[in-house]
Design an enzyme around this catalytic site. Structure first.
Site, PDB file in Angstrom:
ATOM      1  N   SER A 137       0.843  -1.203   0.000  1.00 40.77           N
ATOM      2  CA  SER A 137       0.000   0.000   0.000  1.00 40.77           C
ATOM      3  C   SER A 137       0.872   1.244   0.000  1.00 40.77           C
ATOM      4  O   SER A 137       2.040   1.203   0.415  1.00 40.77           O
ATOM      5  CB  SER A 137      -0.896  -0.003   1.247  1.00 40.77           C
ATOM      6  OG  SER A 137      -1.590   1.226   1.377  1.00 40.77           O
ATOM      7  N   TYR A 150      -2.536  -0.904  10.202  1.00 40.49           N
ATOM      8  CA  TYR A 150      -2.574  -1.244   8.776  1.00 40.49           C
ATOM      9  C   TYR A 150      -1.289  -0.821   8.085  1.00 40.49           C
ATOM     10  O   TYR A 150      -0.692  -1.610   7.337  1.00 40.49           O
ATOM     11  CB  TYR A 150      -3.778  -0.569   8.125  1.00 40.49           C
ATOM     12  CG  TYR A 150      -3.894  -0.827   6.639  1.00 40.49           C
ATOM     13  CD1 TYR A 150      -4.385  -2.038   6.163  1.00 40.49           C
ATOM     14  CD2 TYR A 150      -3.521   0.142   5.709  1.00 40.49           C
ATOM     15  CE1 TYR A 150      -4.499  -2.285   4.804  1.00 40.49           C
ATOM     16  CE2 TYR A 150      -3.629  -0.086   4.348  1.00 40.49           C
ATOM     17  CZ  TYR A 150      -4.116  -1.304   3.895  1.00 40.49           C
ATOM     18  OH  TYR A 150      -4.214  -1.535   2.552  1.00 40.49           O
TER      19      TYR A 150
END
Length: 257
Positions: A137, A150
């Site tokens: 990401s 995350y």
């Protein structure tokens, strides 16, 4: 007996995973696509949409026993894995104490343990020219408050993938860490838990098909990192030039926190 060429995709029932299945379905060199996700009903919809080339497996990557059961099924087949896509994962937009212990550890298990486990299971069935595509990401480039867990798991995925790329070079197996920015998927609905402090600005939103197309192209070019979009590339460059404490302050200002 000739081995069947297959692709294995986790998180295949929605979002990026489902888009990988759609685009890999066009590859004539891939005879079957093994689709993994938790919910068999959603997997069946993928199979109904794309046809007999699809095989579905209901697997929760947070549960070690289910991973081992999939490993046992794989060992019974005469296959060569051409592409492994680790797309399963989830986020929560909140402070560290908005998630209980079980949910926090579950995110680590799915986002990290699942990636490592699937690689260990699938690499023995890969030959020269095979690819592993792990979804990291934009959040992997730096620490992000209120997306802290995350972003930390995705930093692991990025670093692990790039190191694995070097380790597997002699075997001719390419590993690519895909670092997209914000994508129009259901991740946001699941990530928003109504926390008091949460992120709500998503600049540079794109669609799954563009990210997947770029990821497959970068993997074919033997790149260890795939970064799609101007905003994402700018963030990647900034993470190399600016101290992370500065980036975190800018992030908080941008999100109004």
């Amino acid at each position: 007996m000739k081995k069947r060429n297959i692709a294995v995709v986790t998180g295949a029932s929605s979002g990026l995973g489902k888009e990988f299945v759609r685009q890999l379905h066009r590859y004539q060199t891939i005879e079957e696509i093994w689709c993994l996700a938790r919910q068999p009903q959603k997997l069946q919809k993928v199979a109904d949409e794309l046809g007999t080339k699809i095989r579905t497996f209901s697997v929760d990557l947070a549960v070690t026993e289910q991973i081992k059961e999939f490993q046992a099924k794989l060992s019974q087949e005469n296959v060569s894995i051409k592409i492994l896509v680790n797309s399963a994962g989830f986020a929560k937009f909140c402070s560290y104490d908005d998630l209980n212990l079980e949910r926090s550890l579950n995110m680590i298990d799915v986002n990290i343990k699942g990636v490592v486990a699937m690689g260990l299971i699938c690499i023995p069935y890969m030959r020269k020219g095979s690819h592993i595509i792990n979804i990291a990401s934009l959040a992997s480039f730096q620490p992000l408050p209120y997306l802290n867990l995350y972003s930390a798991t995705k930093a692991f995925v990025k670093n692990y993938s790039r190191a694995l790329h070097v380790e597997l070079k002699d075997r001719g197996i390419i590993v690519t860490a895909v670092c997209p920015g914000w994508i129009k998927t259901a991740l946001y609905d699941r990530a928003n838990i109504g926390a008091t402090k949460t992120i709500h600005r998503f600049t540079g939103m794109t669609t799954p098909d563009k990210v997947v197309r770029r990821a497959l192209r970068d993997a074919a070019r033997a790149r260890d990192l795939s970064v799609y979009g101007c905003t994402t590339k700018l963030c990647h460059t900034a993470s190399k030039l600016l101290p992370h404490r500065v980036i975190m302050k800018l992030w908080l200002l941008y999100q109004g926190l």
